[in-house]
Design a protein around this motif. Sequence first.
Motif, PDB file in Angstrom:
ATOM      1  N   GLN A 134      32.971  47.186  20.656  1.00  0.00           N
ATOM      2  CA  GLN A 134      34.062  47.454  19.717  1.00  0.00           C
ATOM      3  C   GLN A 134      35.371  47.575  20.491  1.00  0.00           C
ATOM      4  OE1 GLN A 134      32.860  51.165  17.987  1.00  0.00           O
ATOM      5  NE2 GLN A 134      32.853  52.240  19.930  1.00  0.00           N
ATOM      6  N   GLY A 135      36.471  47.434  19.764  1.00  0.00           N
ATOM      7  CA  GLY A 135      37.782  47.585  20.377  1.00  0.00           C
ATOM      8  C   GLY A 135      38.005  46.616  21.524  1.00  0.00           C
ATOM      9  N   LEU A 136      38.562  47.126  22.612  1.00  0.00           N
ATOM     10  CA  LEU A 136      38.879  46.307  23.785  1.00  0.00           C
ATOM     11  C   LEU A 136      37.789  46.366  24.857  1.00  0.00           C
ATOM     12  CD1 LEU A 136      42.669  47.198  24.234  1.00  0.00           C
ATOM     13  CD2 LEU A 136      41.697  45.121  23.223  1.00  0.00           C
ATOM     14  N   ASN A 137      36.645  46.969  24.524  1.00  0.00           N
ATOM     15  CA  ASN A 137      35.610  47.170  25.540  1.00  0.00           C
ATOM     16  C   ASN A 137      35.102  45.863  26.143  1.00  0.00           C
ATOM     17  OD1 ASN A 137      35.869  49.867  25.035  1.00  0.00           O
ATOM     18  ND2 ASN A 137      33.984  50.071  23.850  1.00  0.00           N
ATOM     19  N   GLY A 138      34.876  44.862  25.286  1.00  0.00           N
ATOM     20  CA  GLY A 138      34.387  43.583  25.776  1.00  0.00           C
ATOM     21  C   GLY A 138      35.392  42.895  26.684  1.00  0.00           C
ATOM     22  N   LYS A 139      36.656  42.908  26.287  1.00  0.00           N
ATOM     23  CA  LYS A 139      37.702  42.295  27.118  1.00  0.00           C
ATOM     24  C   LYS A 139      37.846  43.028  28.444  1.00  0.00           C
ATOM     25  CE  LYS A 139      40.525  40.210  23.490  1.00  0.00           C
ATOM     26  NZ  LYS A 139      41.869  40.138  22.861  1.00  0.00           N
ATOM     27  N   LEU A 140      37.756  44.351  28.396  1.00  0.00           N
ATOM     28  CA  LEU A 140      37.865  45.131  29.633  1.00  0.00           C
ATOM     29  C   LEU A 140      36.757  44.759  30.602  1.00  0.00           C
ATOM     30  CD1 LEU A 140      38.921  47.465  31.415  1.00  0.00           C
ATOM     31  CD2 LEU A 140      37.473  49.007  30.062  1.00  0.00           C
ATOM     32  N   LEU A 141      35.524  44.695  30.111  1.00  0.00           N
ATOM     33  CA  LEU A 141      34.390  44.435  30.972  1.00  0.00           C
ATOM     34  C   LEU A 141      34.476  43.046  31.605  1.00  0.00           C
ATOM     35  CD1 LEU A 141      31.876  46.103  31.745  1.00  0.00           C
ATOM     36  CD2 LEU A 141      30.598  44.814  30.035  1.00  0.00           C
ATOM     37  N   SER A 142      35.002  42.092  30.865  1.00  0.00           N
ATOM     38  CA  SER A 142      35.122  40.736  31.389  1.00  0.00           C
ATOM     39  C   SER A 142      36.362  40.565  32.257  1.00  0.00           C
ATOM     40  CB  SER A 142      35.156  39.729  30.236  1.00  0.00           C
ATOM     41  OG  SER A 142      35.297  38.418  30.714  1.00  0.00           O
ATOM     42  N   LYS A 143      37.516  40.994  31.748  1.00  0.00           N
ATOM     43  CA  LYS A 143      38.782  40.694  32.417  1.00  0.00           C
ATOM     44  C   LYS A 143      39.102  41.609  33.586  1.00  0.00           C
ATOM     45  CE  LYS A 143      41.102  38.474  28.523  1.00  0.00           C
ATOM     46  NZ  LYS A 143      42.390  38.288  27.835  1.00  0.00           N
ATOM     47  N   CYS A 144      38.406  42.734  33.718  1.00  0.00           N
ATOM     48  CA  CYS A 144      38.651  43.587  34.884  1.00  0.00           C
ATOM     49  C   CYS A 144      38.378  42.812  36.165  1.00  0.00           C
ATOM     50  CB  CYS A 144      37.789  44.850  34.814  1.00  0.00           C
ATOM     51  SG  CYS A 144      36.006  44.567  35.057  1.00  0.00           S
ATOM     52  N   ARG A 145      37.476  41.834  36.084  1.00  0.00           N
ATOM     53  CA  ARG A 145      37.168  41.020  37.262  1.00  0.00           C
ATOM     54  C   ARG A 145      38.364  40.159  37.663  1.00  0.00           C
ATOM     55  NH1 ARG A 145      31.597  38.664  34.825  1.00  0.00           N
ATOM     56  NH2 ARG A 145      33.111  38.102  33.222  1.00  0.00           N
ATOM     57  N   PHE A 146      39.146  39.729  36.683  1.00  0.00           N
ATOM     58  CA  PHE A 146      40.322  38.919  37.001  1.00  0.00           C
ATOM     59  C   PHE A 146      41.402  39.767  37.672  1.00  0.00           C
ATOM     60  CE2 PHE A 146      38.833  36.560  33.019  1.00  0.00           C
ATOM     61  CZ  PHE A 146      37.936  35.810  33.756  1.00  0.00           C
ATOM     62  N   LEU A 147      41.510  41.032  37.264  1.00  0.00           N
ATOM     63  CA  LEU A 147      42.439  41.929  37.947  1.00  0.00           C
ATOM     64  C   LEU A 147      42.018  42.118  39.403  1.00  0.00           C
ATOM     65  CD1 LEU A 147      43.078  44.704  35.240  1.00  0.00           C
ATOM     66  CD2 LEU A 147      44.611  42.850  35.934  1.00  0.00           C
ATOM     67  N   MET A 148      40.713  42.245  39.628  1.00  0.00           N
ATOM     68  CA  MET A 148      40.220  42.381  41.001  1.00  0.00           C
ATOM     69  C   MET A 148      40.483  41.112  41.800  1.00  0.00           C
ATOM     70  SD  MET A 148      36.356  43.217  42.413  1.00  0.00           S
ATOM     71  CE  MET A 148      36.473  44.999  42.181  1.00  0.00           C
ATOM     72  N   LEU A 149      40.248  39.949  41.209  1.00  0.00           N
ATOM     73  CA  LEU A 149      40.501  38.684  41.890  1.00  0.00           C
ATOM     74  C   LEU A 149      41.974  38.531  42.233  1.00  0.00           C
ATOM     75  CD1 LEU A 149      38.322  36.279  39.695  1.00  0.00           C
ATOM     76  CD2 LEU A 149      37.805  37.030  42.007  1.00  0.00           C
ATOM     77  N   ALA A 150      42.842  38.995  41.333  1.00  0.00           N
ATOM     78  CA  ALA A 150      44.282  38.878  41.558  1.00  0.00           C
ATOM     79  C   ALA A 150      44.771  39.851  42.625  1.00  0.00           C
ATOM     80  CB  ALA A 150      45.036  39.126  40.243  1.00  0.00           C
ATOM     81  N   GLN A 151      44.229  41.059  42.630  1.00  0.00           N
ATOM     82  CA  GLN A 151      44.690  42.095  43.545  1.00  0.00           C
ATOM     83  C   GLN A 151      44.157  41.904  44.959  1.00  0.00           C
ATOM     84  OE1 GLN A 151      46.962  44.321  42.697  1.00  0.00           O
ATOM     85  NE2 GLN A 151      47.014  45.251  44.730  1.00  0.00           N
ATOM     86  N   PHE A 152      42.964  41.305  45.074  1.00  0.00           N
ATOM     87  CA  PHE A 152      42.328  41.158  46.392  1.00  0.00           C
ATOM     88  C   PHE A 152      41.882  39.703  46.607  1.00  0.00           C
ATOM     89  CE2 PHE A 152      41.437  45.336  44.530  1.00  0.00           C
ATOM     90  CZ  PHE A 152      42.067  46.175  45.447  1.00  0.00           C
ATOM     91  N   PRO A 153      42.806  38.741  46.587  1.00  0.00           N
ATOM     92  CA  PRO A 153      42.445  37.317  46.631  1.00  0.00           C
ATOM     93  C   PRO A 153      41.732  36.892  47.905  1.00  0.00           C
ATOM     94  CG  PRO A 153      44.807  37.595  46.989  1.00  0.00           C
ATOM     95  CD  PRO A 153      44.280  38.927  46.552  1.00  0.00           C
ATOM     96  N   GLU A 154      41.983  37.592  49.009  1.00  0.00           N
ATOM     97  CA  GLU A 154      41.380  37.190  50.281  1.00  0.00           C
ATOM     98  C   GLU A 154      39.864  37.329  50.275  1.00  0.00           C
ATOM     99  OE1 GLU A 154      41.986  41.598  50.448  1.00  0.00           O
ATOM    100  OE2 GLU A 154      43.181  39.872  49.786  1.00  0.00           O
ATOM    101  N   LYS A 155      39.326  38.104  49.373  1.00  0.00           N
ATOM    102  CA  LYS A 155      37.890  38.360  49.328  1.00  0.00           C
ATOM    103  C   LYS A 155      37.125  37.318  48.530  1.00  0.00           C
ATOM    104  CE  LYS A 155      38.730  43.368  49.590  1.00  0.00           C
ATOM    105  NZ  LYS A 155      38.347  43.547  51.000  1.00  0.00           N
ATOM    106  N   PHE A 156      37.836  36.383  47.890  1.00  0.00           N
ATOM    107  CA  PHE A 156      37.186  35.467  46.964  1.00  0.00           C
ATOM    108  C   PHE A 156      37.609  34.019  47.188  1.00  0.00           C
ATOM    109  CE2 PHE A 156      37.765  39.645  44.957  1.00  0.00           C
ATOM    110  CZ  PHE A 156      36.437  39.994  44.785  1.00  0.00           C
ATOM    111  N   SER A 157      36.815  33.116  46.653  1.00  0.00           N
ATOM    112  CA  SER A 157      37.064  31.681  46.801  1.00  0.00           C
ATOM    113  C   SER A 157      38.185  31.225  45.860  1.00  0.00           C
ATOM    114  CB  SER A 157      35.778  30.906  46.482  1.00  0.00           C
ATOM    115  OG  SER A 157      36.017  29.530  46.368  1.00  0.00           O
TER     116      SER A 157
END
Length: 338
Positions: A134-157
């Motif tokens: 419900q609410g934004l829970n689904g978006k949070l669970l999925s998109k939090c990974r994009f925030l991590m990818l953006a904040q720490f790009p050196e760790k990912f392909s």
Amino acid sequence: MLVIRPIRETDFDALMLCAEESGHGFTSLPVDETLIKGRIDHSVESFARNAQAPGMEGYLMVAEDTETGEVAGTTGIEAAIGLDNPFYSYHISKIVHHSRRLDVHNVVEVLTFGNNYTGATEICTLFLRPEFRQGLNGKLLSKCRFLMLAQFPEKFSDVIFAEMRGVSDEDGNSPFWAWLKEHFFSIDFTLADYLTGTGQKGFIADLMPKLPIYVSLLSEEAREVIGQVHEKTRPALRLLEKEGFTCRGYVDIFDAGPTVECLRQNIDSIRRSFTARVKIAEHSSAQDYLICNSDFENFRATATKVGVDEERNEVLISKEVAEALFVQDGDTVRLVSV
């Protein structure tokens, strides 16, 4: 409020519950105590490693209800796939059979077995328990990974991909696997899926046909599900498509579910995300944002309403949100509107 955080050893029972509730076809989270414990241990080690380049790290996170302490779901990122265990997929391509003398021109589709995603970053293990959908829970669970990818790009392909669950019935039977089983294997889909999830992939290389498979030779039931997603996976696919993910013809070797991919810098939430300094203050903003801190080992993310002062490059957040994110006045956070 749900807060995303790295998984801990004490989350074993919660992750086992997620594995049981996720059902058949959720390859990355099989119901196996040894595997679940191994994934937790590997994630704890990966977060502590502070990698400066993508390697065999696996980052597993959970969404925790700050009021009850209950785990609402899980989500993860594999930094670089296929470096330790081969990662297999089928690629759908076309070949032409042509004879000028007979005036025959046929274009046929084939499935080619390969390891083309080796070294790419996989977003995976996304599961939100039904009572929290419900609410934004689904978006949070999925998109939090994009925030991590953006904040720490050196760790990912540079290439980010996701395998989508393919079509199977309530008992875990896959029409695509039924055809493969008949001609090449002698085990059920659920067992093959389980063995893959536990890392026992040797049987794939031993028994999977190495030469391209003509799609026209498959059963009608198998052909119909190639590139199709499980009904429970459609919302996740739509979300990724809005982010810019597309299928380039790769499908899963067991259920033929589509694999979608996007260059990291082209992911919509990454392109739109920005950093700002924290100011803990009350505000009246009605705009929803996903927001994360900048501490990788103690990564935290949540969905909340914040006030953004563009001139001062400040984000106004409540004391409750600041405590949930482990941030203080002046700390840097990354956020994106939803």
